[in-house]
Motif scaffolding. Structure first.
Motif, PDB file in Angstrom:
ATOM      1  N   THR A  22      48.039  17.613  22.914  1.00 35.22           N
ATOM      2  CA  THR A  22      47.926  17.762  24.359  1.00 35.22           C
ATOM      3  C   THR A  22      47.099  16.584  24.892  1.00 35.22           C
ATOM      4  O   THR A  22      45.886  16.543  24.736  1.00 35.22           O
ATOM      5  CB  THR A  22      47.274  19.103  24.755  1.00 35.22           C
ATOM      6  N   ALA A  23      47.789  15.629  25.486  1.00 33.81           N
ATOM      7  CA  ALA A  23      47.118  14.441  26.030  1.00 33.81           C
ATOM      8  C   ALA A  23      47.118  14.531  27.552  1.00 33.81           C
ATOM      9  O   ALA A  23      47.549  13.623  28.255  1.00 33.81           O
ATOM     10  CB  ALA A  23      47.824  13.171  25.550  1.00 33.81           C
ATOM     11  N   CYS A  24      46.655  15.666  28.053  1.00 31.71           N
ATOM     12  CA  CYS A  24      46.569  15.885  29.494  1.00 31.71           C
ATOM     13  C   CYS A  24      45.542  16.988  29.729  1.00 31.71           C
ATOM     14  O   CYS A  24      45.320  17.820  28.856  1.00 31.71           O
ATOM     15  CB  CYS A  24      47.934  16.268  30.069  1.00 31.71           C
ATOM     16  N   PRO A  25      44.911  17.004  30.900  1.00 31.21           N
ATOM     17  CA  PRO A  25      43.806  17.950  31.128  1.00 31.21           C
ATOM     18  C   PRO A  25      44.274  19.274  31.732  1.00 31.21           C
ATOM     19  O   PRO A  25      43.677  19.770  32.682  1.00 31.21           O
ATOM     20  CB  PRO A  25      42.918  17.180  32.108  1.00 31.21           C
ATOM     21  N   ASP A  69      35.369   6.250  32.818  1.00 32.05           N
ATOM     22  CA  ASP A  69      34.732   5.412  33.848  1.00 32.05           C
ATOM     23  C   ASP A  69      34.854   6.066  35.224  1.00 32.05           C
ATOM     24  O   ASP A  69      33.908   6.092  36.005  1.00 32.05           O
ATOM     25  CB  ASP A  69      35.385   4.022  33.876  1.00 32.05           C
ATOM     26  N   LEU A  70      36.048   6.592  35.505  1.00 34.44           N
ATOM     27  CA  LEU A  70      36.270   7.235  36.809  1.00 34.44           C
ATOM     28  C   LEU A  70      35.399   8.478  36.939  1.00 34.44           C
ATOM     29  O   LEU A  70      34.803   8.726  37.988  1.00 34.44           O
ATOM     30  CB  LEU A  70      37.747   7.616  36.973  1.00 34.44           C
ATOM     31  N   ARG A  71      35.318   9.259  35.851  1.00 33.69           N
ATOM     32  CA  ARG A  71      34.505  10.485  35.897  1.00 33.69           C
ATOM     33  C   ARG A  71      33.029  10.166  36.090  1.00 33.69           C
ATOM     34  O   ARG A  71      32.331  10.850  36.838  1.00 33.69           O
ATOM     35  CB  ARG A  71      34.711  11.317  34.617  1.00 33.69           C
ATOM     36  N   ILE A  72      32.534   9.100  35.426  1.00 28.39           N
ATOM     37  CA  ILE A  72      31.116   8.742  35.596  1.00 28.39           C
ATOM     38  C   ILE A  72      30.853   8.310  37.037  1.00 28.39           C
ATOM     39  O   ILE A  72      29.853   8.688  37.648  1.00 28.39           O
ATOM     40  CB  ILE A  72      30.697   7.627  34.609  1.00 28.39           C
ATOM     41  N   LEU A 115      39.371  19.533  29.076  1.00 23.53           N
ATOM     42  CA  LEU A 115      39.768  20.238  30.298  1.00 23.53           C
ATOM     43  C   LEU A 115      38.695  20.046  31.378  1.00 23.53           C
ATOM     44  O   LEU A 115      37.532  19.815  31.060  1.00 23.53           O
ATOM     45  CB  LEU A 115      39.941  21.731  30.007  1.00 23.53           C
ATOM     46  N   PRO A 116      39.090  20.149  32.652  1.00 25.99           N
ATOM     47  CA  PRO A 116      38.104  20.043  33.733  1.00 25.99           C
ATOM     48  C   PRO A 116      37.032  21.121  33.591  1.00 25.99           C
ATOM     49  O   PRO A 116      37.325  22.224  33.117  1.00 25.99           O
ATOM     50  CB  PRO A 116      38.934  20.281  35.003  1.00 25.99           C
ATOM     51  N   GLN A 117      35.814  20.795  33.992  1.00 24.85           N
ATOM     52  CA  GLN A 117      34.675  21.692  33.751  1.00 24.85           C
ATOM     53  C   GLN A 117      34.865  23.111  34.285  1.00 24.85           C
ATOM     54  O   GLN A 117      34.394  24.062  33.697  1.00 24.85           O
ATOM     55  CB  GLN A 117      33.415  21.082  34.356  1.00 24.85           C
ATOM     56  N   ASN A 118      35.551  23.247  35.416  1.00 23.02           N
ATOM     57  CA  ASN A 118      35.716  24.582  35.989  1.00 23.02           C
ATOM     58  C   ASN A 118      36.969  25.301  35.479  1.00 23.02           C
ATOM     59  O   ASN A 118      37.284  26.399  35.918  1.00 23.02           O
ATOM     60  CB  ASN A 118      35.731  24.496  37.519  1.00 23.02           C
ATOM     61  N   ARG A 119      37.692  24.651  34.550  1.00 21.55           N
ATOM     62  CA  ARG A 119      38.921  25.277  34.016  1.00 21.55           C
ATOM     63  C   ARG A 119      38.954  25.198  32.492  1.00 21.55           C
ATOM     64  O   ARG A 119      39.977  24.919  31.886  1.00 21.55           O
ATOM     65  CB  ARG A 119      40.151  24.594  34.614  1.00 21.55           C
TER      66      ARG A 119
END
Ligand SMILES: [Zn+2]
Ligand SMILES: [Zn+2]
Length: 352
Positions: free
Chosen positions: A242-245, A40-43, A269-273
């Protein structure tokens, strides 16, 4: 009806709109509990490929409620029944759908993403969702809040199923947020000999210990990897989640896993990483199984709910905040700060 509408990137507004009409085969649900998640936060921050630019969308895909009304032709369901809803619908005809994994359908639709979601007093369930079995009656022992949290819990179940836990396995979980803690609860009831939780936030580690983690470790401590080895008879964990980005954590998982270990990259993972350094010989020589999951299938949603009903897991422990729909902005802020665990919105607080 009152809704929290995402009107575009960064624009969340509580507003009044006419309640949805339902047609043949559809069901109208009065939302009793809807929890927030990272999606929800990402959207809200970045939009979503399933939401056309400029279109408003009611978010919220983790929810439960009471059937308000059933459309013509709906069988076996009636007003007043308490239900939990799995949010993903598939086309019904592709290879993924035929394997029961509507969550992996290339043409998937999802409540709160491609269709209006649950941060609203009422939500319309399309005929497809009704026919595909997305809606499940909630057993009397399960609260609306637990039924809402069953959605992420079913994804956790999907992840641990991919890890093929065997009796006596040692399980290491990176990340003691709500998802990590759900892995802890499910891992404990899966015949593991030891569950180790690791995080960088002391407060979360304290709660993990309270919830039954056998060992909690600060992952930035210099002797972290040594300690994990010592806690696993010098062999390393049999299962790592792994429950973390964090990309490095995925690299560590490959290094730290025991021979024949199973790893699940649960958190994206975050898009740039997105790129990690992978010593692939670790997979080769240790015979590792590296898996990933996203979402859950409808049958996993049902299996998860039956576990919640059995009280072997207590999802209530993961709820830190409850808000009314008028406070949706505050709810999003609290979730963003990561101050607590699960944030729940109750759009119909006066009803039971
Ligand atoms: Zn979610
Ligand atoms: Zn499909």
């Amino acid at each position: 009806m009152k809704v929290a509408l995402c009107k575009g990137i960064g624009l969340l507004e509580v507003t009044d709109i006419p309640p949805p009409n339902i047609g043949d085969g559809e069901v109208l649900i009065r939302v009793m509990a809807a929890s927030l998640c990272g999606t929800d936060l990402r959207i809200l921050d970045f939009g979503h490929r399933k939401i056309p630019a400029g279109a408003g969308r009611i978010l919220g895909h983790e929810f439960s409620g009471v059937i308000e009304k059933v459309g013509p032709g709906v069988q076996g369901l009636s007003a007043g029944e308490r239900v939990a809803v799995a949010p993903n619908m598939g086309c019904g005809a592709c290879a993924e759908c035929l394997q029961g994994a509507a969550n992996l359908c290339p043409e998937y639709e999802a409540l709160g993403i491609s269709l209006d979601g649950a941060f609203a007093e009422l939500i319309r369930l399309p005929a497809k969702a009704v026919l595909q079995g997305n809606m499940v009656k909630i057993p009397g022992t399960v609260s609306f809040e637990e039924a809402a949290l069953n959605e992420p819990f079913s994804c956790v179940l999907n992840g641990l199923e991919a890890c093929q836990i065997q009796y006596g396995d040692a399980l290491l979980i990176f990340g003691a947020g709500p998802i990590g803690l759900m892995h802890l609860m499910l891992g404990r009831s899966s015949g593991t000999r030891k569950v180790i939780l690791t995080d960088i936030v002391e407060e979360r580690l304290r709660l993990a210990a309270e919830l039954g983690a056998d060992v909690v470790l600060h992952s930035q401590a210099s002797d972290f990897k040594k300690k994990v080895l010592a806690e696993t008879d010098g062999k390393g964990p049999d299962v790592i989640v792994t429950a973390c980005p964090v990309p490095e954590v995925q690299e560590w998982a490959l290094e730290m896993a025991a021979v024949k270990g199973r790893i699940n990259f649960f958190g994206g993972l975050p898009q740039n990483r997105e790129t990690i350094q992978c010593r692939s010989n670790l997979i080769h020589y240790k015979n590792l199984k590296v898996t990933g999951v996203t979402g859950s299938s409808n049958i996993q949603f049902r299996r998860a709910l039956s576990l919640v009903a059995s009280k072997r897991v207590d999802l209530h422990r993961l709820i830190s905040h409850i808000f009314e729909i008028e406070q949706a902005k505050e709810a999003f802020e609290v979730a963003r700060r990561g101050a607590g665990l699960k944030v729940v919105i109750k759009p119909n607080p006066s009803r039971r």
